[in-house]
Design a protein around this motif. Structure first.
Motif, PDB file in Angstrom:
ATOM      1  N   LEU A  86      -8.968  -5.584  24.253  1.00 15.11           N
ATOM      2  CA  LEU A  86     -10.155  -6.456  24.192  1.00 15.11           C
ATOM      3  C   LEU A  86      -9.989  -7.488  23.079  1.00 15.11           C
ATOM      4  CD1 LEU A  86     -12.925  -3.694  24.494  1.00 15.11           C
ATOM      5  CD2 LEU A  86     -12.295  -5.330  26.268  1.00 15.11           C
ATOM      6  N   SER A  87     -10.423  -8.693  23.341  1.00 16.01           N
ATOM      7  CA  SER A  87     -10.336  -9.734  22.304  1.00 16.01           C
ATOM      8  C   SER A  87     -11.469  -9.521  21.295  1.00 16.01           C
ATOM      9  CB  SER A  87     -10.480 -11.111  22.944  1.00 16.01           C
ATOM     10  OG  SER A  87     -11.819 -11.275  23.408  1.00 16.01           O
ATOM     11  N   ASP A  88     -11.348 -10.177  20.137  1.00 20.04           N
ATOM     12  CA  ASP A  88     -12.392 -10.086  19.109  1.00 20.04           C
ATOM     13  C   ASP A  88     -13.737 -10.526  19.690  1.00 20.04           C
ATOM     14  OD1 ASP A  88     -10.201  -9.538  17.667  1.00 20.04           O
ATOM     15  OD2 ASP A  88     -10.447 -11.096  16.145  1.00 20.04           O
ATOM     16  N   GLU A  89     -13.683 -11.578  20.490  1.00 23.65           N
ATOM     17  CA  GLU A  89     -14.906 -12.120  21.086  1.00 23.65           C
ATOM     18  C   GLU A  89     -15.555 -11.103  22.026  1.00 23.65           C
ATOM     19  OE1 GLU A  89     -17.971 -14.249  21.420  1.00 23.65           O
ATOM     20  OE2 GLU A  89     -16.380 -14.843  20.021  1.00 23.65           O
ATOM     21  N   GLU A  90     -14.722 -10.435  22.847  1.00 20.95           N
ATOM     22  CA  GLU A  90     -15.238  -9.423  23.790  1.00 20.95           C
ATOM     23  C   GLU A  90     -15.884  -8.254  23.039  1.00 20.95           C
ATOM     24  OE1 GLU A  90     -12.517  -9.379  27.781  1.00 20.95           O
ATOM     25  OE2 GLU A  90     -11.467  -9.023  25.887  1.00 20.95           O
ATOM     26  N   LEU A  91     -15.255  -7.846  21.953  1.00 23.20           N
ATOM     27  CA  LEU A  91     -15.799  -6.733  21.158  1.00 23.20           C
ATOM     28  C   LEU A  91     -17.165  -7.103  20.590  1.00 23.20           C
ATOM     29  CD1 LEU A  91     -12.640  -5.506  19.197  1.00 23.20           C
ATOM     30  CD2 LEU A  91     -13.924  -4.196  20.880  1.00 23.20           C
ATOM     31  N   ARG A  92     -17.260  -8.320  20.051  1.00 20.07           N
ATOM     32  CA  ARG A  92     -18.531  -8.781  19.479  1.00 20.07           C
ATOM     33  C   ARG A  92     -19.625  -8.828  20.539  1.00 20.07           C
ATOM     34  NH1 ARG A  92     -15.506 -11.794  15.675  1.00 20.07           N
ATOM     35  NH2 ARG A  92     -15.003 -13.422  17.168  1.00 20.07           N
ATOM     36  N   GLU A  93     -19.246  -9.357  21.703  1.00 12.93           N
ATOM     37  CA  GLU A  93     -20.194  -9.498  22.805  1.00 12.93           C
ATOM     38  C   GLU A  93     -20.725  -8.136  23.248  1.00 12.93           C
ATOM     39  OE1 GLU A  93     -19.232 -11.489  26.756  1.00 12.93           O
ATOM     40  OE2 GLU A  93     -18.932 -13.071  25.251  1.00 12.93           O
ATOM     41  N   LYS A  94     -19.813  -7.190  23.382  1.00  8.69           N
ATOM     42  CA  LYS A  94     -20.192  -5.847  23.828  1.00  8.69           C
ATOM     43  C   LYS A  94     -21.088  -5.165  22.787  1.00  8.69           C
ATOM     44  CE  LYS A  94     -16.337  -4.862  26.961  1.00  8.69           C
ATOM     45  NZ  LYS A  94     -17.132  -4.496  28.146  1.00  8.69           N
ATOM     46  N   HIS A  95     -20.755  -5.374  21.527  1.00 16.48           N
ATOM     47  CA  HIS A  95     -21.558  -4.800  20.445  1.00 16.48           C
ATOM     48  C   HIS A  95     -23.000  -5.323  20.532  1.00 16.48           C
ATOM     49  CE1 HIS A  95     -22.594  -3.286  16.467  1.00 16.48           C
ATOM     50  NE2 HIS A  95     -23.078  -4.488  16.187  1.00 16.48           N
ATOM     51  N   GLU A  96     -23.131  -6.635  20.716  1.00 16.59           N
ATOM     52  CA  GLU A  96     -24.462  -7.251  20.818  1.00 16.59           C
ATOM     53  C   GLU A  96     -25.233  -6.717  22.025  1.00 16.59           C
ATOM     54  OE1 GLU A  96     -26.059  -9.367  18.723  1.00 16.59           O
ATOM     55  OE2 GLU A  96     -24.358  -8.896  17.424  1.00 16.59           O
ATOM     56  N   THR A  97     -24.539  -6.647  23.166  1.00 15.93           N
ATOM     57  CA  THR A  97     -25.181  -6.180  24.401  1.00 15.93           C
ATOM     58  C   THR A  97     -25.707  -4.760  24.228  1.00 15.93           C
ATOM     59  OG1 THR A  97     -23.557  -7.493  25.613  1.00 15.93           O
ATOM     60  CG2 THR A  97     -24.832  -5.925  26.899  1.00 15.93           C
ATOM     61  N   ARG A 105     -25.292   7.548  26.058  1.00 16.60           N
ATOM     62  CA  ARG A 105     -24.411   7.652  27.230  1.00 16.60           C
ATOM     63  C   ARG A 105     -24.707   6.530  28.226  1.00 16.60           C
ATOM     64  NH1 ARG A 105     -21.576  11.942  29.156  1.00 16.60           N
ATOM     65  NH2 ARG A 105     -21.097  12.029  26.933  1.00 16.60           N
ATOM     66  N   TYR A 106     -25.989   6.262  28.435  1.00 15.55           N
ATOM     67  CA  TYR A 106     -26.389   5.215  29.374  1.00 15.55           C
ATOM     68  C   TYR A 106     -25.831   3.855  28.933  1.00 15.55           C
ATOM     69  CZ  TYR A 106     -29.437   1.835  31.724  1.00 15.55           C
ATOM     70  OH  TYR A 106     -29.906   0.768  32.444  1.00 15.55           O
ATOM     71  N   VAL A 107     -25.974   3.569  27.641  1.00 13.46           N
ATOM     72  CA  VAL A 107     -25.500   2.288  27.111  1.00 13.46           C
ATOM     73  C   VAL A 107     -23.981   2.196  27.225  1.00 13.46           C
ATOM     74  CG1 VAL A 107     -25.271   0.914  24.990  1.00 13.46           C
ATOM     75  CG2 VAL A 107     -27.482   1.885  25.622  1.00 13.46           C
ATOM     76  N   MET A 108     -23.283   3.284  26.922  1.00 11.82           N
ATOM     77  CA  MET A 108     -21.817   3.267  27.021  1.00 11.82           C
ATOM     78  C   MET A 108     -21.379   2.981  28.455  1.00 11.82           C
ATOM     79  SD  MET A 108     -19.983   3.592  24.283  1.00 11.82           S
ATOM     80  CE  MET A 108     -18.412   4.384  24.487  1.00 11.82           C
ATOM     81  N   ARG A 109     -22.083   3.572  29.402  1.00 12.20           N
ATOM     82  CA  ARG A 109     -21.702   3.366  30.816  1.00 12.20           C
ATOM     83  C   ARG A 109     -21.977   1.931  31.259  1.00 12.20           C
ATOM     84  NH1 ARG A 109     -23.991   8.160  34.470  1.00 12.20           N
ATOM     85  NH2 ARG A 109     -23.084   6.828  36.058  1.00 12.20           N
ATOM     86  N   GLN A 110     -23.075   1.338  30.742  1.00 16.39           N
ATOM     87  CA  GLN A 110     -23.424  -0.028  31.121  1.00 16.39           C
ATOM     88  C   GLN A 110     -22.477  -1.050  30.486  1.00 16.39           C
ATOM     89  OE1 GLN A 110     -26.155  -0.740  33.246  1.00 16.39           O
ATOM     90  NE2 GLN A 110     -26.010   1.477  33.440  1.00 16.39           N
ATOM     91  N   VAL A 111     -22.219  -0.840  29.201  1.00 20.12           N
ATOM     92  CA  VAL A 111     -21.522  -1.884  28.436  1.00 20.12           C
ATOM     93  C   VAL A 111     -20.003  -1.701  28.453  1.00 20.12           C
ATOM     94  CG1 VAL A 111     -21.427  -3.030  26.176  1.00 20.12           C
ATOM     95  CG2 VAL A 111     -23.568  -2.063  26.967  1.00 20.12           C
ATOM     96  N   TYR A 112     -19.555  -0.462  28.538  1.00 18.55           N
ATOM     97  CA  TYR A 112     -18.102  -0.200  28.474  1.00 18.55           C
ATOM     98  C   TYR A 112     -17.635   0.617  29.678  1.00 18.55           C
ATOM     99  CZ  TYR A 112     -19.287  -1.418  23.681  1.00 18.55           C
ATOM    100  OH  TYR A 112     -19.769  -2.056  22.574  1.00 18.55           O
ATOM    101  N   PRO A 113     -17.940   0.159  30.912  1.00 16.67           N
ATOM    102  CA  PRO A 113     -17.566   0.982  32.074  1.00 16.67           C
ATOM    103  C   PRO A 113     -16.058   1.241  32.155  1.00 16.67           C
ATOM    104  CG  PRO A 113     -18.231  -1.239  32.754  1.00 16.67           C
ATOM    105  CD  PRO A 113     -18.574  -1.109  31.314  1.00 16.67           C
ATOM    106  N   GLU A 114     -15.263   0.269  31.667  1.00 20.53           N
ATOM    107  CA  GLU A 114     -13.802   0.424  31.763  1.00 20.53           C
ATOM    108  C   GLU A 114     -13.296   1.598  30.921  1.00 20.53           C
ATOM    109  OE1 GLU A 114     -14.497  -2.948  28.749  1.00 20.53           O
ATOM    110  OE2 GLU A 114     -15.567  -1.828  30.263  1.00 20.53           O
ATOM    111  N   LEU A 115     -14.050   1.945  29.862  1.00 22.07           N
ATOM    112  CA  LEU A 115     -13.624   3.069  29.017  1.00 22.07           C
ATOM    113  C   LEU A 115     -13.841   4.391  29.752  1.00 22.07           C
ATOM    114  CD1 LEU A 115     -15.094   1.932  25.577  1.00 22.07           C
ATOM    115  CD2 LEU A 115     -12.841   1.490  26.530  1.00 22.07           C
TER     116      LEU A 115
END
Length: 484
Positions: free
Chosen positions: A35-46, A180-190
């Motif tokens: 993940l790029s720095d930008e993607e990490l920041r975006e996911k954190h905010e979401t 868990r809900y947030v992890m599934r929404q924001v980081y489904p690829e994980l």
């Protein structure tokens, strides 16, 4: 970003000393690096916004800048391999069994006191000991602990240890599901790359445990309610969530009435009999007739109905005598006494200040120890020796000398750490884990639990009221893909 991450002299949940990830974190680590720095920041905010949108808040009473806050969320999960979890599960069930035997014993024969294992004054003088309200009662399943929240930490060797037992009104279960809900929404690829124990049927387990406490005089299908102090309580979100998920009514004291020693709920169709009350109100406020006459939160006559076997009250009244910080030191002895077994998960070493020798040692070594008030919670009235000033230590020294039995001390444990992504960087933060145990006809441990993280750099306090946050907790499942 992870290249700059420093493990330091603490046990790290994710990384080895050589800067490489532990085996069970490898695929997560590889995904993060893509993940790029930008993607990490975006996911954190979401992730933070998701909590805000759902109104997931808690209240901080002493916060001048407004009371409602969302729990900060960190996306690096705590991952626990299957075999480690199996040991935690066994340890939690063992501990609950012994603590329940203890509560049953204390309010009946007090054999453990007669046999000299636990000092009598520790029970008799305990503000949470409700002798005249609870002694000799026949309670459903003889079970005092319907839901427990046991706080675990890992020491510098990676060994799990019990830090605290919460047997009264443990909160935080709703956050486990929301994380868990947030992890599934924001980081489904994980999730796609991991096989994780699911949380899906856990409310069925919780509801089953609740209903198994139906009292002896239940006439029909048992009716259960969750009794809350109301929307101004700091854990109100927790109350709403649990009631919804279990499919039971959320009520306040004014919604209930006792007639002829039977509890009823007021509904638009008239009165409906209530058999089981999962209360999130402290003992003192439950019934103005039996406890505090000024309580506006409770139900007059509730204790009479309880004594007659017409209603079950969960968790049991008077449980506080067993989860008090002074009693904590005796839990390993309880396990040996009632179960004839050694503790599977040990306590943190604890100094008892009522013992003159231990008191002397603690007073001489305050700068190396953590001192806690046995009656306080949430990180209040506590001294963290290595982080304290001479002035703070002097103040605590005076308090301890004045009432030594009010305090315990423990070595400053090198709490394990895990990476957290905050302020656009990864840095190590201390973590602990609250494990939830449900007890009914059988005992069941929620897979995972609430990982709490001290998000302030260098802080040891994980409580949300003191700036802590939450992480999702993954228990790896053997074989097969499982999308949690």
């Amino acid at each position: 970003m992870l290249n700059k991450y420093q493990v330091g002299s603490f046990y790290d949940e994710m990384m080895n000393d050589d800067g490489q990830p532990k085996n069970h974190y490898e695929s997560f680590y590889d995904l993060i690096r893509q993940l790029s720095d930008e993607e990490l920041r975006e996911k954190h905010e979401t992730a933070q916004l998701s909590f805000l949108r759902q109104g997931i808040t808690f209240t901080v009473y002493n916060d001048a800048g407004g009371t409602e806050r969302t729990m900060p969320f960190d996306f690096v999960p705590i991952i626990i391999p299957e075999e480690q979890w199996a040991k935690i599960e066994r340890g939690m069930k063992q501990r609950m069994k012994a603590l329940n035997y203890f509560l049953d014993d204390i309010y009946n024969g007090q054999e453990i006191v007669k046999d000299g294992i636990v000092p009598e004054d520790l029970i008799r003088d305990n503000p949470n000991y409700y002798e005249k309200q609870v002694t000799g009662l026949e309670i459903p399943l003889r079970n005092h602990i319907f839901l427990a929240g046991i706080d675990l930490i890992r020491d510098e060797h990676g060994e799990y240890r019990v830090l605290e037992d919460n047997l009264r009104n443990p909160s935080g279960m709703s956050y486990v599901f929301q994380n868990r809900y947030v992890m599934r929404q924001v980081y489904p690829e994980l999730f796609f790359k991991h096989s994780i124990r699911t949380l899906e049927h856990q409310f069925k387990e919780l509801h089953g445990a609740l209903i198994s406490h139906a009292p002896k005089n239940t006439l029909a299908e048992p009716c259960a309610v969750l009794l809350t102090p109301g929307m101004y309580n700091s854990a109100y979100y927790d109350h709403v969530f649990l009631a919804q998920q279990m499919g039971i009514e959320l009520v306040e004291g004014r919604d209930l009435i006792v007639k002829d020693d039977v509890v009823y709920m007021k509904t638009i169709r008239g009165l409906k009999r209530v058999d089981i009350i999962y209360r999130r109100i402290d003992d003192d406020f439950l019934d103005p007739e039996a406890f505090r006459p000024d309580s506006a939160l409770g139900v007059t006559g509730l204790l009479r109905a309880y004594r007659k076997g017409n209603v079950a009250i969960l968790n049991g009244i008077g449980n506080g005598v067993a989860d008090d910080k002074a009693m904590y030191a005796y839990v390993p002895d309880m396990i040996r006494y009632y179960l004839d077994e050694d503790p599977i998960i040990k306590n943190v070493e604890t100094y008892f200040l009522r013992d003159p020798e231990q008191l002397e040692y603690v007073l001489e070594n305050l700068e190396d120890l953590v001192v806690k008030n046995v009656g306080a919670s949430g990180g209040y009235d506590m001294l963290i020796g290595p982080h304290s000033t001479e002035e703070e230590r002097s103040a605590f020294r005076r308090k301890i000398i004045e009432t030594p039995s009010q305090y315990i001390a423990q070595p400053t444990i090198k709490l394990s750490r895990a990476p957290a992504f905050q302020n656009d960087e990864f840095y190590p933060c201390h973590v602990d884990l609250r494990v939830f145990v449900m007890n009914g006809a059988t005992s069941h441990v929620l897979p995972g639990g609430l990982s709490r993280v001290a998000l302030k750099k260098g802080s040891l306090v994980v409580n949300s009221s003191q700036g802590g946050g939450g992480k999702d907790t993954w228990v790896l499942a053997g074989g097969g893909m499982n999308h949690a």
